[in-house]
Motif scaffolding. Structure first.
Motif, PDB file in Angstrom:
ATOM      1  N   LYS A  71      53.659  69.992  46.829  1.00 33.85           N
ATOM      2  CA  LYS A  71      53.185  68.631  46.642  1.00 33.85           C
ATOM      3  C   LYS A  71      52.567  68.452  45.264  1.00 33.85           C
ATOM      4  N   ALA A  72      52.450  67.214  44.850  1.00 32.38           N
ATOM      5  CA  ALA A  72      51.918  66.898  43.526  1.00 32.38           C
ATOM      6  C   ALA A  72      50.466  67.344  43.401  1.00 32.38           C
ATOM      7  N   VAL A  73      50.101  67.766  42.212  1.00 32.46           N
ATOM      8  CA  VAL A  73      48.699  68.076  41.919  1.00 32.46           C
ATOM      9  C   VAL A  73      47.925  66.778  41.761  1.00 32.46           C
ATOM     10  N   VAL A  74      48.498  65.857  41.020  1.00 34.83           N
ATOM     11  CA  VAL A  74      47.907  64.529  40.846  1.00 34.83           C
ATOM     12  C   VAL A  74      49.004  63.511  41.132  1.00 34.83           C
ATOM     13  N   ASP A  75      48.722  62.588  42.028  1.00 41.38           N
ATOM     14  CA  ASP A  75      49.709  61.564  42.365  1.00 41.38           C
ATOM     15  C   ASP A  75      48.972  60.250  42.505  1.00 41.38           C
ATOM     16  N   ALA A  76      49.320  59.263  41.675  1.00 38.29           N
ATOM     17  CA  ALA A  76      48.529  58.070  41.617  1.00 38.29           C
ATOM     18  C   ALA A  76      49.374  56.834  41.533  1.00 38.29           C
ATOM     19  N   GLY A  77      48.928  55.773  42.160  1.00 38.98           N
ATOM     20  CA  GLY A  77      49.701  54.551  42.014  1.00 38.98           C
ATOM     21  C   GLY A  77      49.079  53.368  42.701  1.00 38.98           C
ATOM     22  N   PHE A  78      49.491  52.197  42.241  1.00 36.44           N
ATOM     23  CA  PHE A  78      49.057  50.951  42.861  1.00 36.44           C
ATOM     24  C   PHE A  78      49.791  50.738  44.180  1.00 36.44           C
ATOM     25  N   THR A  79      49.069  50.272  45.180  1.00 41.17           N
ATOM     26  CA  THR A  79      49.693  49.790  46.403  1.00 41.17           C
ATOM     27  C   THR A  79      49.765  48.269  46.360  1.00 41.17           C
ATOM     28  N   LYS A  80      48.864  47.656  45.595  1.00 43.86           N
ATOM     29  CA  LYS A  80      48.893  46.217  45.327  1.00 43.86           C
ATOM     30  C   LYS A  80      48.479  46.015  43.885  1.00 43.86           C
ATOM     31  N   VAL A  81      49.100  45.064  43.198  1.00 44.28           N
ATOM     32  CA  VAL A  81      48.715  44.773  41.828  1.00 44.28           C
ATOM     33  C   VAL A  81      48.984  43.308  41.530  1.00 44.28           C
ATOM     34  N   ASP A  82      48.081  42.692  40.761  1.00 44.16           N
ATOM     35  CA  ASP A  82      48.179  41.281  40.398  1.00 44.16           C
ATOM     36  C   ASP A  82      47.755  41.158  38.941  1.00 44.16           C
ATOM     37  N   PHE A  83      48.581  40.519  38.114  1.00 43.15           N
ATOM     38  CA  PHE A  83      48.269  40.385  36.695  1.00 43.15           C
ATOM     39  C   PHE A  83      47.636  39.042  36.349  1.00 43.15           C
ATOM     40  N   ALA A  84      47.151  38.322  37.369  1.00 46.74           N
ATOM     41  CA  ALA A  84      46.429  37.076  37.126  1.00 46.74           C
ATOM     42  C   ALA A  84      44.989  37.391  36.706  1.00 46.74           C
ATOM     43  N   LYS A  85      44.328  36.429  36.089  1.00 48.68           N
ATOM     44  CA  LYS A  85      42.941  36.599  35.644  1.00 48.68           C
ATOM     45  C   LYS A  85      42.018  36.681  36.861  1.00 48.68           C
ATOM     46  N   PRO A  86      41.243  37.758  36.995  1.00 44.83           N
ATOM     47  CA  PRO A  86      40.307  37.854  38.130  1.00 44.83           C
ATOM     48  C   PRO A  86      39.211  36.785  38.021  1.00 44.83           C
ATOM     49  N   ALA A  87      38.681  36.376  39.147  1.00 43.71           N
ATOM     50  CA  ALA A  87      37.588  35.404  39.150  1.00 43.71           C
ATOM     51  C   ALA A  87      36.380  35.978  38.423  1.00 43.71           C
ATOM     52  N   ALA A  88      35.664  35.138  37.678  1.00 41.51           N
ATOM     53  CA  ALA A  88      34.493  35.592  36.912  1.00 41.51           C
ATOM     54  C   ALA A  88      33.458  36.231  37.821  1.00 41.51           C
ATOM     55  N   SER A  89      33.365  35.749  39.058  1.00 50.05           N
ATOM     56  CA  SER A  89      32.373  36.275  39.999  1.00 50.05           C
ATOM     57  C   SER A  89      32.646  37.729  40.377  1.00 50.05           C
ATOM     58  N   THR A  90      33.872  38.211  40.124  1.00 50.52           N
ATOM     59  CA  THR A  90      34.218  39.600  40.434  1.00 50.52           C
ATOM     60  C   THR A  90      33.291  40.569  39.718  1.00 50.52           C
ATOM     61  N   PHE A  91      32.813  40.166  38.536  1.00 50.64           N
ATOM     62  CA  PHE A  91      32.032  41.067  37.692  1.00 50.64           C
ATOM     63  C   PHE A  91      30.531  40.768  37.745  1.00 50.64           C
ATOM     64  N   ASP A  92      30.131  39.886  38.657  1.00 54.92           N
ATOM     65  CA  ASP A  92      28.706  39.597  38.843  1.00 54.92           C
ATOM     66  C   ASP A  92      28.110  40.619  39.811  1.00 54.92           C
ATOM     67  N   PHE A  93      26.856  40.998  39.567  1.00 50.76           N
ATOM     68  CA  PHE A  93      26.196  41.907  40.496  1.00 50.76           C
ATOM     69  C   PHE A  93      24.685  41.698  40.453  1.00 50.76           C
ATOM     70  N   THR A  94      24.093  41.586  41.632  1.00 47.74           N
ATOM     71  CA  THR A  94      22.640  41.532  41.801  1.00 47.74           C
ATOM     72  C   THR A  94      22.288  42.533  42.888  1.00 47.74           C
ATOM     73  N   PRO A  95      21.388  43.478  42.622  1.00 50.54           N
ATOM     74  CA  PRO A  95      21.043  44.475  43.644  1.00 50.54           C
ATOM     75  C   PRO A  95      20.540  43.821  44.928  1.00 50.54           C
TER      76      PRO A  95
END
Length: 417
Positions: A261-285
């Motif tokens: 088997k592969a040592v490293v095996d990586a990949g997208f199961t879902k991908v979207d090239f649209a602009k993510p919502a600005a709120s995606t990067f907001d964070f308040t503890p």
């Protein structure tokens, strides 16, 4: 299709993306990624040469995307058993430093090391060079790292701890490197970052070809195969599935020369090239969260650092005092490069014999499970092996390490005498 090797100056922009995995790069890359959903058919796409596909990757300017990534890494290490909780951050071990002061289970520097083994699911999002989010999903818990401008937050829902740092200069440096197409330092988080570690320059040691097409995460892709030409490498080959439309690598698979088997095996199961919502990067503890400031941890680390060494001290003593690796040199080239360096103090590994007590029994058991005693013109030593990276530590304190076979390490040690 025959492998492609670039020699003309006009192709340098493209060929800087293709290179054999360097010794240290291979080890770092094993922190990265894994199998996406199984390929569903082989789409009929226009034929591309290896050069054209490499140029397509180089020209890709996608800066906005989101998706889900599956990560699986199998170095073939023996189970640590009860040792894991004491040595792996975030697995129940103590988060306190050697002085008894608590660190943070949310510190990305240690937390993301958990990606070095097993299978994980990530959610990723990016919006230009200054906005990124990576979330590691683990049963009912979630660990996230959010970079938004000059703010970096990391949050561990399992412990309800957060890590925060603010460094405008570092953010600017990352933005500059992103604009130049350079891979940011740190843990690779997407197939593209892993591919960038491999695709940097081509040469006589590397075979490159386009090996058909596939579908990854519902998107048509070309399959780029990168293989060593040299004997003695533990790398069998690297397959990178490249999105036919955008040129973004969607899947990365590193297979060992020994098969399996592969040592490293990586990949997208879902991908979207649209602009993510600005709120995606907001964070308040969340309320009640224990927040650790990165500057506080840095100050704590500095307080335990060695004091300035006296002026005029020989460089050799400075290196020994700081455990430096200024003596490291590289033997060979390409996929069979071997790093040679000296352990501080010029001694080999300590042992856990009943009289010495240098190494705890659990640690000695782990070392013995990895180690293989060897001898040669260099004397004797122990080879520690994984499915990809091997290291020979001689009894007189020298280390030879690389993505090469045990025989190659012994040969290098003999030649160095």
């Amino acid at each position: 299709m025959a492998p492609y090797e670039s020699e003309s100056a006009g192709r340098r922009k493209a060929t800087r993306y293709v290179v054999p995995v360097a010794v240290v790069g291979v080890a770092a890359a094993t922190i990265g990624l894994v199998p996406a959903l199984a390929d569903s058919g082989n789409p009929d796409l226009p034929k591309l040469s290896a050069q054209q596909l490499i140029e397509k990757i180089a020209k890709s300017d996608v800066q906005q995307m989101s998706g889900t990534v599956k990560i699986s890494t199998d170095l073939g290490l023996p189970s640590l058993g009860g040792m894991a909780g004491g040595f792996t951050p975030g697995t129940g071990g103590s988060s306190e430093g050697g002085d008894g002061k608590a660190g943070s289970s949310a510190d990305p520097q240690s937390k993301l090391m958990e990606l070095a083994s097993g299978t994980h699911t990530l959610r990723v999002a990016a919006d230009g060079p200054d906005r990124h989010k990576l979330s590691v999903l683990d049963n009912a818990a979630e660990y996230s790292v959010i970079h938004n401008g000059d703010e970096v937050w990391a949050y561990d829902s399992a412990s309800n701890e957060a890590y925060h740092s603010k460094d405008a200069a570092a953010a600017g440096d990352r933005a500059e490197k992103h604009g130049k197409g350079e891979t940011p330092k740190g843990v690779p988080a997407t197939p593209k970052e892993l591919a960038d570690e491999v695709l940097k320059a081509s040469g006589k040691t590397t075979s490159i070809s386009v090996e058909g097409t596939s579908q990854v995460a519902g998107r048509d892709a070309y399959k780029l195969l990168v293989k060593p030409k040299q004997a003695g490498s533990t790398v069998g080959g690297i397959t990178i599935s490249v999105d036919a439309k955008t040129g973004v690598p969607l899947k990365f698979t590193l297979t060992p020369a020994g098969g399996g088997k592969a040592v490293v095996d990586a990949g997208f199961t879902k991908v979207d090239f649209a602009k993510p919502a600005a709120s995606t990067f907001d964070f308040t503890p969340p309320k009640g969260t224990k927040v650790t400031e990165g500057d506080d941890l840095k100050a704590q680390d500095k307080s335990h650092a060695p004091k300035d060494l006296p002026k005029g001290m020989p460089e050799e003593l400075k290196d020994a005092q700081g455990g430096g690796m200024n003596d490291m040199k590289v033997i060979g080239e390409g996929w069979t490069s071997i790093a040679e360096l000296k352990l501080p103090g010029g001694q080999g590994l300590p042992t856990g014999g009943s009289g010495s007590g240098d190494v705890p029994p659990e640690a000695q058991k782990f070392m013995d499970a990895l180690g293989d005693h060897v001898t040669g013109k260099f004397g004797s030593g122990t080879v520690f092996s994984t499915r990809l990276v091997n290291a020979l530590i001689t009894d007189d304190g020298k280390v030879y390490a690389g993505a090469v076979t045990k025989d190659a390490l012994v040969k290098a040690a003999n030649a160095a005498q």
